[in-house]
Design an enzyme around this catalytic site. Structure first.
Site, mmCIF file in Angstrom:
data_model
loop_
_atom_site.group_PDB
_atom_site.id
_atom_site.type_symbol
_atom_site.label_atom_id
_atom_site.label_comp_id
_atom_site.label_asym_id
_atom_site.label_seq_id
_atom_site.Cartn_x
_atom_site.Cartn_y
_atom_site.Cartn_z
ATOM 1 N N LYS A 43 -5.287 -4.894 -2.414
ATOM 2 C CA LYS A 43 -4.570 -3.722 -2.937
ATOM 3 C C LYS A 43 -3.637 -4.106 -4.093
ATOM 4 O O LYS A 43 -3.544 -3.393 -5.090
ATOM 5 C CB LYS A 43 -3.800 -3.039 -1.800
ATOM 6 C CG LYS A 43 -4.750 -2.492 -0.738
ATOM 7 C CD LYS A 43 -4.070 -1.773 0.374
ATOM 8 C CE LYS A 43 -5.021 -1.540 1.537
ATOM 9 N NZ LYS A 43 -6.207 -0.728 1.215
ATOM 10 N N ASN A 187 -1.376 7.328 1.599
ATOM 11 C CA ASN A 187 -2.419 8.345 1.753
ATOM 12 C C ASN A 187 -2.160 9.050 3.094
ATOM 13 O O ASN A 187 -1.153 8.776 3.762
ATOM 14 C CB ASN A 187 -3.825 7.743 1.614
ATOM 15 C CG ASN A 187 -4.172 6.777 2.754
ATOM 16 O OD1 ASN A 187 -3.494 6.734 3.794
ATOM 17 N ND2 ASN A 187 -5.222 6.006 2.570
ATOM 18 N N ASP A 255 -5.600 2.635 -5.075
ATOM 19 C CA ASP A 255 -5.003 1.574 -5.908
ATOM 20 C C ASP A 255 -5.059 1.963 -7.383
ATOM 21 O O ASP A 255 -4.125 1.686 -8.146
ATOM 22 C CB ASP A 255 -5.740 0.248 -5.695
ATOM 23 C CG ASP A 255 -5.674 -0.204 -4.251
ATOM 24 O OD1 ASP A 255 -4.656 0.090 -3.593
ATOM 25 O OD2 ASP A 255 -6.638 -0.834 -3.776
ATOM 26 N N SER A 285 -12.483 6.472 -11.044
ATOM 27 C CA SER A 285 -12.815 5.199 -10.385
ATOM 28 C C SER A 285 -13.824 5.390 -9.251
ATOM 29 O O SER A 285 -14.471 4.435 -8.840
ATOM 30 C CB SER A 285 -11.553 4.523 -9.833
ATOM 31 O OG SER A 285 -11.179 5.091 -8.594
HETATM 32 O O1 RIB Z 1 -7.675 -0.518 -1.311
HETATM 33 C C1 RIB Z 1 -8.888 -1.210 -1.386
HETATM 34 C C2 RIB Z 1 -8.658 -2.648 -1.079
HETATM 35 O O2 RIB Z 1 -8.245 -2.776 0.273
HETATM 36 C C3 RIB Z 1 -9.867 -3.535 -1.204
HETATM 37 O O3 RIB Z 1 -9.992 -4.095 -2.475
HETATM 38 C C4 RIB Z 1 -9.682 -4.559 -0.095
HETATM 39 O O4 RIB Z 1 -9.575 -5.861 -0.562
HETATM 40 C C5 RIB Z 1 -8.438 -4.112 0.655
HETATM 41 O O5 RIB Z 1 -7.322 -4.793 0.251
#
Ligand code: RIB
Length: 310
Positions: A43, A187, A255, A285
């Protein structure tokens, strides 16, 4: 761009092992998945890369493992122009990894093994002071020790740096510590874990955000997937609708939202404008497979915004 934003992310870097499948094996059973893809994730790393692609100068504070993924992660940051001076190789421990399963609706299920991320310490935050102090925003998540997150939130407040906490993966937290953040961005699932009440729709999100504000949290943005985002502050709540898309893979959309939002806020956009742009960045995305792989450039975002933003 109004002003080049400076963002520092204190958080995780993982390797994502993404399997696309419509079925899941039962205990003792072997079945076939549809496709597989290896990519950079975590993240923290995702949010850093999103902010960078949106045009910010970005520094990452993280730990990577003593395996082939460690140097690969550092190389990925460097190739994207992220400052890696505080991305620390950590002897004797694996890198963070995330087996991820994505179904035909683009929904994901993620299992994270924290590895080196779990070694990021308050001392690492202090050691990064020189890169943190010039930042417009510090951005944090929960794939590193809570002690470090709380320390970093206090560091930001003491140094007059605005901060964003993405309380993900969801868990119960000490609200007195969380209250140091300028923005808390969960979320629905994470909001539920934080406030201890179910969040299934916009009305639930309003009630949950109110509970968090009453508990001392300064500003809350609940991301609601296809329903957009709810921004809640002591002076009122505003719902910012999403941009409709047909998602291929929603992994990392949260993210994408947070990294881009940090950039837009630091750049000087008004809050609602910044949230609307971040909603579009997150929506775009979901149109590609993978996590960081599916994040678009600022140029692409601006072109889409010119058509859809009005
Ligand atoms: O939010 C998605 C992410 O959550 C992924 O990239 C995974 O690595 C986890 O950290």
């Amino acid at each position: 761009m109004k002003h080049q934003p400076r963002i520092a992310v204190i958080g995780s870097a993982n390797i994502d092992l993404v399997t696309y499948t419509d079925q899941f094996p039962r205990p003792g059973e072997t079945i076939f998945g549809r496709e597989f893809s290896l990519g950079f994730g975590g993240k923290g790393a995702n949010q850093a890369v999103a902010a960078r692609l949106c045009g910010a100068e970005v520094a990452m504070v993280a730990r990577v493992g003593d395996d082939l993924f460690g140097p690969a992660n550092i190389q990925n940051f460097a190739a994207r122009g992220v400052n890696t001076s505080r991305v620390l190789p950590t002897p004797g421990v694996s890198s963070g990894v995330a087996p991820i399963f994505v179904d035909s609706l683009g929904q994901n299920r993620i299992l994270v093994v924290k590895g080196a991320n779990d070694r990021l310490s308050p001392a690492d935050v202090d050691a990064a002071a020189a890169v943190l102090e010039g930042a417009d925003f510090l951005v944090m998540q929960l794939e590193v020790p809570l002690e470090t997150v709380y320390y970093a939130l206090r560091f930001a407040r003491q140094h007059g740096i605005r901060s964003i906490l993405n309380p993900a993966p969801g868990q119960a937290l000490d609200l007195a510590q969380v209250a140091h953040a300028d923005y808390v961005i969960p979320n629905e699932t994470e909001a539920e874990a934080l406030a201890g009440m179910p969040v299934h729709n916009l009305e639930d999100a309003r009630a949950c955000a109110q509970k968090l504000l009453d508990g001392g949290v300064r500003r809350v943005i609940v991301t609601l997937g296809a329903n957009g985002a709810l921004c809640a502050a002591p002076d009122g709540m505003t719902h910012v609708p999403a941009f409709p898309v047909q998602p291929v893979d929603t992994t990392g959309a949260g993210d994408a939202f947070i990294g881009s939002l940090a950039c837009f806020l630091a750049e000087g956009f008004a809050e609602m404008d910044a949230i609307a742009r971040a909603n579009l960045y997150a929506a775009l995305s979901t149109l590609g497979a993978g996590t960081q792989k599916s994040f678009v450039t600022r140029q692409r975002l601006d072109a889409e915004w010119a058509v859809r933003g009005a």
